[in-house]
Design a protein around this motif. Structure first.
Motif, PDB file in Angstrom:
ATOM      1  N   TYR A   1       6.142  -0.848   7.949  1.00 30.45           N
ATOM      2  CA  TYR A   1       6.318   0.422   7.255  1.00 30.45           C
ATOM      3  C   TYR A   1       7.627   0.441   6.473  1.00 30.45           C
TER       4      TYR A   1
ATOM      5  N   SER B   1       3.388  -1.068   3.972  1.00 31.71           N
ATOM      6  CA  SER B   1       2.869   0.262   3.697  1.00 31.71           C
ATOM      7  C   SER B   1       3.991   1.284   3.724  1.00 31.71           C
TER       8      SER B   1
ATOM      9  N   LEU C   1       0.841  -1.188   0.000  1.00 35.26           N
ATOM     10  CA  LEU C   1       0.000   0.000   0.000  1.00 35.26           C
ATOM     11  C   LEU C   1       0.880   1.242   0.000  1.00 35.26           C
TER      12      LEU C   1
ATOM     13  N   GLU D   1      -9.247   5.491  -2.285  1.00 38.01           N
ATOM     14  CA  GLU D   1      -8.290   4.400  -2.460  1.00 38.01           C
ATOM     15  C   GLU D   1      -8.484   3.766  -3.828  1.00 38.01           C
TER      16      GLU D   1
ATOM     17  N   VAL E   1       0.945  -3.229  10.230  1.00 34.61           N
ATOM     18  CA  VAL E   1       1.673  -3.191   8.966  1.00 34.61           C
ATOM     19  C   VAL E   1       3.171  -3.113   9.239  1.00 34.61           C
TER      20      VAL E   1
ATOM     21  N   ASP F   1       0.578   5.041   0.794  1.00 35.96           N
ATOM     22  CA  ASP F   1      -0.389   5.746   1.638  1.00 35.96           C
ATOM     23  C   ASP F   1       0.073   7.184   1.844  1.00 35.96           C
TER      24      ASP F   1
END
Length: 201
Positions: free
Chosen positions: A44, A124, A5, A186, A42, A7
């Motif tokens: 990172y 992410s 992802l 999204e 998550v 973000d």
């Protein structure tokens, strides 16, 4: 296989931050903060600049123009400190001082490709504009999420997010409004080699 992802939180005009503005542009509300608290665990991914900035905040360095952190900002930094973090850099030295952070000197795109194929769970990005751009160009991004705050920072905006991006087609997979003013969108991204051809009738 892990999912990746990208973000971002942005001003309406596509800046990642603004000189003199507090975190979240000072506009976060209870719905948005509650949603942040509900996010899954998550790993990172970040580059050296984001690491230096965020680890500085974790060590107590207050952003320029502020006397102290607001409670919402402190909570956000504390959550990041507890999370697993992978830092891609050739300039940082080991050991990294921020808790739960691992330094990777290998090429970020190839390292993330291996992390995706061999791992599970969610990866992410946070900040790290050039890293995000490289991962998107390589076709590794599964979801592209933007939370837009209702402010235009034409005079003070810093870090224009989309400069240098390829053309990208975006298929919307989720949208939501928080606190009547913050917009989440999204997408599933697809990098384009050229603009789509228009078929004449």
């Amino acid at each position: 296989m892990s999912e990746l992802l990208v973000d971002f939180i942005t001003s309406l005009d596509g800046y990642a931050s603004g000189e003199g503005w507090p975190g979240f542009w000072g506009l976060e509300g209870p719905e948005y903060l509650a949603w942040l608290g509900e996010q899954p665990e998550v790993t990172y991914l970040m580059g050296a600049n984001t690491y230096r900035l965020m680890s500085g905040f974790a060590a107590g360095e207050v952003p320029t123009g502020q006397d102290e952190f607001r409670p919402e900002e402190e909570a956000s930094v504390d959550e990041l400190t507890q999370a697993t973090k992978v830092v891609f850099s050739s300039s940082l030295e080991e050991p990294l001082t921020w808790a739960n952070a691992t330094l990777v000197r290998d090429d970020a795109v190839e390292a993330v490709r291996k992390m995706k194929s061999s791992g599970s769970g969610l990866l992410s990005t946070i900040g790290s504009l050039s890293l995000c751009r490289s991962l998107l160009r390589a076709g590794l991004v599964d979801r592209f999420r933007v939370v837009m705050f209702p402010v235009i920072t034409g005079a003070t905006g810093e870090e224009r997010i989309y400069d240098g991006y390829p053309d990208v087609a975006l298929e919307m997979i989720e949208h939501r409004t928080f606190d009547g003013r913050i917009q989440l969108i999204e997408y599933k991204p697809r990098v384009l080699e050229h603009p789509p051809l228009v078929v004449s009738e």
